[in-house]
Design a protein around this motif. Structure first.
Motif, PDB file in Angstrom:
ATOM      1  N   TRP A  89      -1.907 -13.166   0.076  1.00  0.00           N
ATOM      2  CA  TRP A  89      -2.402 -14.546   0.040  1.00  0.00           C
ATOM      3  C   TRP A  89      -2.408 -15.151   1.447  1.00  0.00           C
ATOM      4  CZ3 TRP A  89      -0.069 -19.178   1.403  1.00  0.00           C
ATOM      5  CH2 TRP A  89      -0.753 -20.331   1.028  1.00  0.00           C
ATOM      6  N   MET A  90      -1.356 -14.899   2.206  1.00  0.00           N
ATOM      7  CA  MET A  90      -1.244 -15.417   3.575  1.00  0.00           C
ATOM      8  C   MET A  90      -2.398 -14.945   4.436  1.00  0.00           C
ATOM      9  SD  MET A  90       1.739 -16.988   5.013  1.00  0.00           S
ATOM     10  CE  MET A  90       2.131 -15.993   6.440  1.00  0.00           C
ATOM     11  N   ASN A  91      -2.690 -13.640   4.381  1.00  0.00           N
ATOM     12  CA  ASN A  91      -3.742 -13.073   5.227  1.00  0.00           C
ATOM     13  C   ASN A  91      -5.058 -13.809   5.042  1.00  0.00           C
ATOM     14  OD1 ASN A  91      -2.937  -9.494   5.371  1.00  0.00           O
ATOM     15  ND2 ASN A  91      -1.876 -11.274   6.149  1.00  0.00           N
ATOM     16  N   LEU A 141     -14.578 -12.092  -3.121  1.00  0.00           N
ATOM     17  CA  LEU A 141     -14.474 -11.633  -4.504  1.00  0.00           C
ATOM     18  C   LEU A 141     -13.955 -10.196  -4.566  1.00  0.00           C
ATOM     19  CD1 LEU A 141     -17.752 -13.145  -6.010  1.00  0.00           C
ATOM     20  CD2 LEU A 141     -15.405 -13.981  -6.288  1.00  0.00           C
ATOM     21  N   VAL A 142     -14.290  -9.389  -3.565  1.00  0.00           N
ATOM     22  CA  VAL A 142     -13.726  -8.034  -3.485  1.00  0.00           C
ATOM     23  C   VAL A 142     -12.215  -8.116  -3.287  1.00  0.00           C
ATOM     24  CG1 VAL A 142     -13.647  -5.915  -2.103  1.00  0.00           C
ATOM     25  CG2 VAL A 142     -15.848  -6.962  -2.656  1.00  0.00           C
ATOM     26  N   GLN A 143     -11.782  -9.046  -2.439  1.00  0.00           N
ATOM     27  CA  GLN A 143     -10.341  -9.242  -2.250  1.00  0.00           C
ATOM     28  C   GLN A 143      -9.661  -9.636  -3.563  1.00  0.00           C
ATOM     29  OE1 GLN A 143     -10.945 -11.791   1.528  1.00  0.00           O
ATOM     30  NE2 GLN A 143      -8.886 -10.967   1.742  1.00  0.00           N
ATOM     31  N   ILE A 144     -10.306 -10.493  -4.332  1.00  0.00           N
ATOM     32  CA  ILE A 144      -9.744 -10.903  -5.621  1.00  0.00           C
ATOM     33  C   ILE A 144      -9.606  -9.697  -6.543  1.00  0.00           C
ATOM     34  CG2 ILE A 144     -10.212 -12.243  -7.709  1.00  0.00           C
ATOM     35  CD1 ILE A 144     -11.430 -14.395  -5.935  1.00  0.00           C
ATOM     36  N   ALA A 145     -10.594  -8.796  -6.524  1.00  0.00           N
ATOM     37  CA  ALA A 145     -10.493  -7.577  -7.327  1.00  0.00           C
ATOM     38  C   ALA A 145      -9.265  -6.761  -6.906  1.00  0.00           C
ATOM     39  CB  ALA A 145     -11.769  -6.737  -7.178  1.00  0.00           C
ATOM     40  N   GLY A 146      -9.007  -6.713  -5.602  1.00  0.00           N
ATOM     41  CA  GLY A 146      -7.818  -6.012  -5.124  1.00  0.00           C
ATOM     42  C   GLY A 146      -6.534  -6.654  -5.619  1.00  0.00           C
ATOM     43  N   LEU A 206      -5.337  -1.614  -0.520  1.00  0.00           N
ATOM     44  CA  LEU A 206      -6.416  -0.970   0.223  1.00  0.00           C
ATOM     45  C   LEU A 206      -7.730  -1.724   0.027  1.00  0.00           C
ATOM     46  CD1 LEU A 206      -7.445   1.415   1.941  1.00  0.00           C
ATOM     47  CD2 LEU A 206      -7.867   2.641  -0.219  1.00  0.00           C
ATOM     48  N   VAL A 207      -8.000  -2.123  -1.207  1.00  0.00           N
ATOM     49  CA  VAL A 207      -9.224  -2.879  -1.487  1.00  0.00           C
ATOM     50  C   VAL A 207      -9.206  -4.209  -0.734  1.00  0.00           C
ATOM     51  CG1 VAL A 207     -10.552  -4.056  -3.290  1.00  0.00           C
ATOM     52  CG2 VAL A 207      -9.580  -1.794  -3.731  1.00  0.00           C
ATOM     53  N   MET A 208      -8.076  -4.911  -0.814  1.00  0.00           N
ATOM     54  CA  MET A 208      -7.965  -6.198  -0.119  1.00  0.00           C
ATOM     55  C   MET A 208      -8.069  -6.033   1.392  1.00  0.00           C
ATOM     56  SD  MET A 208      -5.086  -8.404  -2.177  1.00  0.00           S
ATOM     57  CE  MET A 208      -3.864  -7.111  -2.268  1.00  0.00           C
ATOM     58  N   ARG A 209      -7.418  -4.986   1.920  1.00  0.00           N
ATOM     59  CA  ARG A 209      -7.425  -4.785   3.361  1.00  0.00           C
ATOM     60  C   ARG A 209      -8.800  -4.357   3.870  1.00  0.00           C
ATOM     61  NH1 ARG A 209      -2.422  -4.669   5.574  1.00  0.00           N
ATOM     62  NH2 ARG A 209      -1.261  -6.380   4.679  1.00  0.00           N
ATOM     63  N   PHE A 210      -9.513  -3.574   3.085  1.00  0.00           N
ATOM     64  CA  PHE A 210     -10.874  -3.212   3.466  1.00  0.00           C
ATOM     65  C   PHE A 210     -11.720  -4.467   3.637  1.00  0.00           C
ATOM     66  CE2 PHE A 210     -15.272  -2.385   2.180  1.00  0.00           C
ATOM     67  CZ  PHE A 210     -15.639  -1.431   3.116  1.00  0.00           C
ATOM     68  N   ALA A 211     -11.586  -5.386   2.690  1.00  0.00           N
ATOM     69  CA  ALA A 211     -12.327  -6.643   2.773  1.00  0.00           C
ATOM     70  C   ALA A 211     -11.850  -7.484   3.952  1.00  0.00           C
ATOM     71  CB  ALA A 211     -12.183  -7.417   1.465  1.00  0.00           C
ATOM     72  N   MET A 212     -10.527  -7.553   4.158  1.00  0.00           N
ATOM     73  CA  MET A 212      -9.983  -8.391   5.228  1.00  0.00           C
ATOM     74  C   MET A 212     -10.375  -7.862   6.599  1.00  0.00           C
ATOM     75  SD  MET A 212      -8.005 -11.171   5.197  1.00  0.00           S
ATOM     76  CE  MET A 212      -9.325 -11.836   6.190  1.00  0.00           C
ATOM     77  N   VAL A 213     -10.314  -6.534   6.785  1.00  0.00           N
ATOM     78  CA  VAL A 213     -10.701  -5.940   8.063  1.00  0.00           C
ATOM     79  C   VAL A 213     -12.182  -6.190   8.342  1.00  0.00           C
ATOM     80  CG1 VAL A 213     -11.014  -3.754   9.280  1.00  0.00           C
ATOM     81  CG2 VAL A 213      -8.869  -4.217   8.109  1.00  0.00           C
TER      82      VAL A 213
END
Length: 388
Positions: free
Chosen positions: A68-70, A90-95, A120-127
């Motif tokens: 959440w912080m990221n 929305l991809v991050q939410i799926a993660g 991994l899903v969230m980080r892919f989106a964040m990166v």
């Protein structure tokens, strides 16, 4: 809404900067993960296994909180609200939902596969968001964005230790990786500060506090309802329910008693304040779990000492009070009387642990008295300043 627009930094002095519907939706989806972590804590404490339940809860909650912080700090600095930004979010939410689904297996069996994949899903989106920010930036701003992308990617590789190393090493892997994760923002922003907005960040943290307290109310309500349906012992449950409600109401009042955005003037202050919210959030959510444990103990469903069941409520309540004072409230308090209200109340709440079957009610009354004293002292000081 544009399909694609340049991702440029938002300004810290931007007026009318408020949380967006997408951010609120993002926060709401985290309720699922918070509820999963709380439910596992209830089971562990009710079965008399705090040595397993508490560390597991702290680890799972860190994973939820850090994800959440990221997003929250990035969105405060670079929210473009175009179609691509929304899709990636929305991809991050799926993660997040994948992570939430993996919490029980990680908690019970030490199997972090689903949690790691959700990350991994969230980080892919964040990166991808940070790389997009770097693409539209120059100089130190671009370097900062690339540092974030590199740091997040390296940490995600490091989390593989949870999958590859034996069970006894996993808590140490988690501790080391948690420290490394928290080092990424200060290192990335060493030379250039991103354009996060103080008022927006304060609002985002306040909204997440409300969501966590709301989950606490929901969990406690369901526990009371289930106990009444199964046992019909309303007289036994009423003091716990009343005390729990007073604690939750007081927690809301205490947190929102002072405006904090004016204190967030620099990165050093903001990082300490932001990181300090981990015990605030973790204790607020744990109060709901503690109320459930107290109810199960009172109705005979859980066979643990009354003192242990009471501590499941009083300890997180005291931690919430003390941490809110330490990182939040003390910056707006004036004079020793105002400064001592929350620390003294935290000690009194801990003493309520030994009040037997009325421990939760006693803690709730102390919390309510804390609010009354705080409001009274603030009003008196305001009156003196006005007279002067």
């Amino acid at each position: 809404m544009s399909v694609l627009r340049p991702m440029t930094a938002r300004g810290r002095e931007e007026s009318h900067r408020a949380a967006t519907p997408l951010e609120l939706f993002f926060d709401l989806c985290f309720v699922v993960a918070v509820a999963q972590a709380g439910r596992q804590l209830v089971h562990a404490l009710a079965e008399g296994h705090p040595q397993h339940g508490i560390p597991g809860y702290l680890m799972m909650f860190f994973a939820v909180w850090w994800a959440w912080m990221n997003f929250s700090w990035f969105s405060s600095a670079y929210d473009t609200d175009d179609a691509l930004y929304r899709v990636v979010t929305l991809v991050q939410i799926a993660g997040v939902l994948i992570l939430a689904a993996g919490v029980p297996r990680a908690f019970d069996r030490g199997d972090f596969t689903a949690v790691w994949f959700g990350y991994l899903v969230m980080r892919f989106a964040m990166v991808s968001q940070w790389l997009r920010a770097a693409h539209g930036a120059e100089g130190e701003e671009r370097t900062t964005a690339l540092r974030y992308a590199a740091g997040i990617s390296l940490c995600q590789v490091g989390w593989l230790g949870l999958l590859l190393l034996p069970g006894h090493a996993k808590p140490w892997v988690f501790l080391v990786m948690a420290v490394l994760e928290m080092c990424v923002p200060p290192i990335a922003e060493h030379r250039h500060q991103t354009g996060w907005h103080p008022h927006h960040i304060a609002e985002r943290y306040g909204l997440f506090t409300i969501i966590v307290l709301g989950e606490t109310v929901s969990a406690a309500t369901v526990a009371v309802q289930s106990a009444v349906d199964e046992h019909g012992s309303l007289g036994t449950l009423l003091p716990i329910a009343a005390g729990g409600l007073l604690i939750i109401f007081a927690a809301y009042w205490i947190y929102f008693a002072v405006p904090i955005h004016l204190h967030l003037a620099s990165n050093s202050q903001a990082f300490l304040w932001g990181y300090g919210h981990y015990p605030v959030f973790v204790s607020a959510a744990a109060v709901g779990a503690g109320i459930e444990v107290a109810i199960e103990t009172a109705t005979g469903k859980a066979h643990i000492p009354t003192t242990a069941a009471s501590a499941a409520v009083t300890v997180p309540t005291a931690l919430f009070m003390l941490t809110v004072w330490l990182i939040h409230s003390r910056h707006q308090k004036r004079g020793p009387a105002q400064q001592l209200v929350l620390p003294v109340s935290a000690v009194l709440v801990l003493l309520c642990t030994f009040a037997g079957n009325r421990a939760v009610l006693a803690a709730g009354l102390v919390a309510a008295a804390t609010v009354v004293v705080g409001v009274t002292l603030t009003a008196r000081r305001a009156a003196r300043e006005q007279d002067a």
